[in-house]
Design a protein around this motif. Sequence first.
Motif, PDB file in Angstrom:
ATOM      1  N   ASP A 186     -32.031   8.444 -32.813  1.00  0.00           N
ATOM      2  CA  ASP A 186     -31.943   8.523 -31.461  1.00  0.00           C
ATOM      3  C   ASP A 186     -30.662   8.706 -30.900  1.00  0.00           C
ATOM      4  O   ASP A 186     -29.811   7.764 -31.034  1.00  0.00           O
ATOM      5  N   LEU A 187     -30.349   9.706 -30.376  1.00  0.00           N
ATOM      6  CA  LEU A 187     -28.759  10.235 -30.176  1.00  0.00           C
ATOM      7  C   LEU A 187     -28.211  10.054 -28.989  1.00  0.00           C
ATOM      8  O   LEU A 187     -29.222   9.803 -27.773  1.00  0.00           O
ATOM      9  N   PRO A 188     -27.249   9.552 -28.621  1.00  0.00           N
ATOM     10  CA  PRO A 188     -26.621   9.158 -27.408  1.00  0.00           C
ATOM     11  C   PRO A 188     -26.744  10.650 -26.256  1.00  0.00           C
ATOM     12  O   PRO A 188     -26.825  11.642 -27.140  1.00  0.00           O
ATOM     13  N   ALA A 189     -26.664  10.504 -25.036  1.00  0.00           N
ATOM     14  CA  ALA A 189     -26.796  11.540 -24.422  1.00  0.00           C
ATOM     15  C   ALA A 189     -25.749  12.708 -24.725  1.00  0.00           C
ATOM     16  O   ALA A 189     -25.941  13.831 -24.355  1.00  0.00           O
ATOM     17  N   ASP A 190     -24.309  12.270 -24.945  1.00  0.00           N
ATOM     18  CA  ASP A 190     -23.429  13.098 -25.311  1.00  0.00           C
ATOM     19  C   ASP A 190     -23.387  14.022 -26.585  1.00  0.00           C
ATOM     20  O   ASP A 190     -22.872  14.844 -26.859  1.00  0.00           O
ATOM     21  N   ALA A 191     -24.410  13.757 -27.475  1.00  0.00           N
ATOM     22  CA  ALA A 191     -24.426  14.215 -28.881  1.00  0.00           C
ATOM     23  C   ALA A 191     -25.625  15.476 -28.440  1.00  0.00           C
ATOM     24  O   ALA A 191     -26.750  15.109 -28.810  1.00  0.00           O
ATOM     25  N   THR A 192     -25.326  16.532 -28.332  1.00  0.00           N
ATOM     26  CA  THR A 192     -26.155  17.621 -28.021  1.00  0.00           C
ATOM     27  C   THR A 192     -26.074  18.771 -29.223  1.00  0.00           C
ATOM     28  O   THR A 192     -26.680  19.760 -28.778  1.00  0.00           O
ATOM     29  N   THR A 193     -25.336  18.643 -29.999  1.00  0.00           N
ATOM     30  CA  THR A 193     -25.066  19.550 -31.118  1.00  0.00           C
ATOM     31  C   THR A 193     -25.323  19.041 -32.541  1.00  0.00           C
ATOM     32  O   THR A 193     -25.172  18.095 -32.780  1.00  0.00           O
ATOM     33  N   VAL A 194     -25.478  20.063 -33.616  1.00  0.00           N
ATOM     34  CA  VAL A 194     -25.767  19.522 -34.666  1.00  0.00           C
ATOM     35  C   VAL A 194     -24.370  18.714 -35.248  1.00  0.00           C
ATOM     36  O   VAL A 194     -24.218  18.054 -35.908  1.00  0.00           O
ATOM     37  N   GLY A 195     -23.263  19.425 -34.881  1.00  0.00           N
ATOM     38  CA  GLY A 195     -21.931  18.683 -35.335  1.00  0.00           C
ATOM     39  C   GLY A 195     -21.707  17.272 -34.538  1.00  0.00           C
ATOM     40  O   GLY A 195     -21.380  16.404 -35.051  1.00  0.00           O
ATOM     41  N   ALA A 196     -22.130  17.307 -33.430  1.00  0.00           N
ATOM     42  CA  ALA A 196     -22.406  15.850 -32.811  1.00  0.00           C
ATOM     43  C   ALA A 196     -23.190  14.763 -33.729  1.00  0.00           C
ATOM     44  O   ALA A 196     -22.799  13.714 -33.602  1.00  0.00           O
ATOM     45  N   LEU A 197     -24.132  15.263 -33.955  1.00  0.00           N
ATOM     46  CA  LEU A 197     -25.227  14.470 -34.672  1.00  0.00           C
ATOM     47  C   LEU A 197     -24.637  14.141 -36.207  1.00  0.00           C
ATOM     48  O   LEU A 197     -24.567  13.084 -36.592  1.00  0.00           O
ATOM     49  N   ARG A 198     -23.958  15.061 -36.887  1.00  0.00           N
ATOM     50  CA  ARG A 198     -23.331  14.798 -37.809  1.00  0.00           C
ATOM     51  C   ARG A 198     -22.341  13.569 -37.605  1.00  0.00           C
ATOM     52  O   ARG A 198     -22.304  12.730 -38.524  1.00  0.00           O
TER      53      ARG A 198
END
Length: 85
Positions: free
Chosen positions: A23-35
């Motif tokens: 479950d990602l935070p709202a500001d994590a919108t890219t694969v890099g942010a997920l990583r």
Amino acid sequence: MKVKVLFFASLREQLGATAMEVDLPADATTVGALRAHLRGRGDAYESALGEKKALRMAVNQEMVQASAPLKAGDEVAFFPPVTGG
């Protein structure tokens, strides 16, 4: 936003996981942010997914760069580069 994350080869061994729902935070919108988000889970994740690690990434079975956007329900795969001989 929830995404499914898959780990392959040595990443699976390092993390002791094949797949997980994240479950990602709202500001994590890219694969890099997920990583980056996953690295925050602790030492094993930091080691396996570190910024300087050469990793391949795919979203819904399509190879992507770290800047690729994510949407709810996407399947993201991380795996080390494949070498042949």
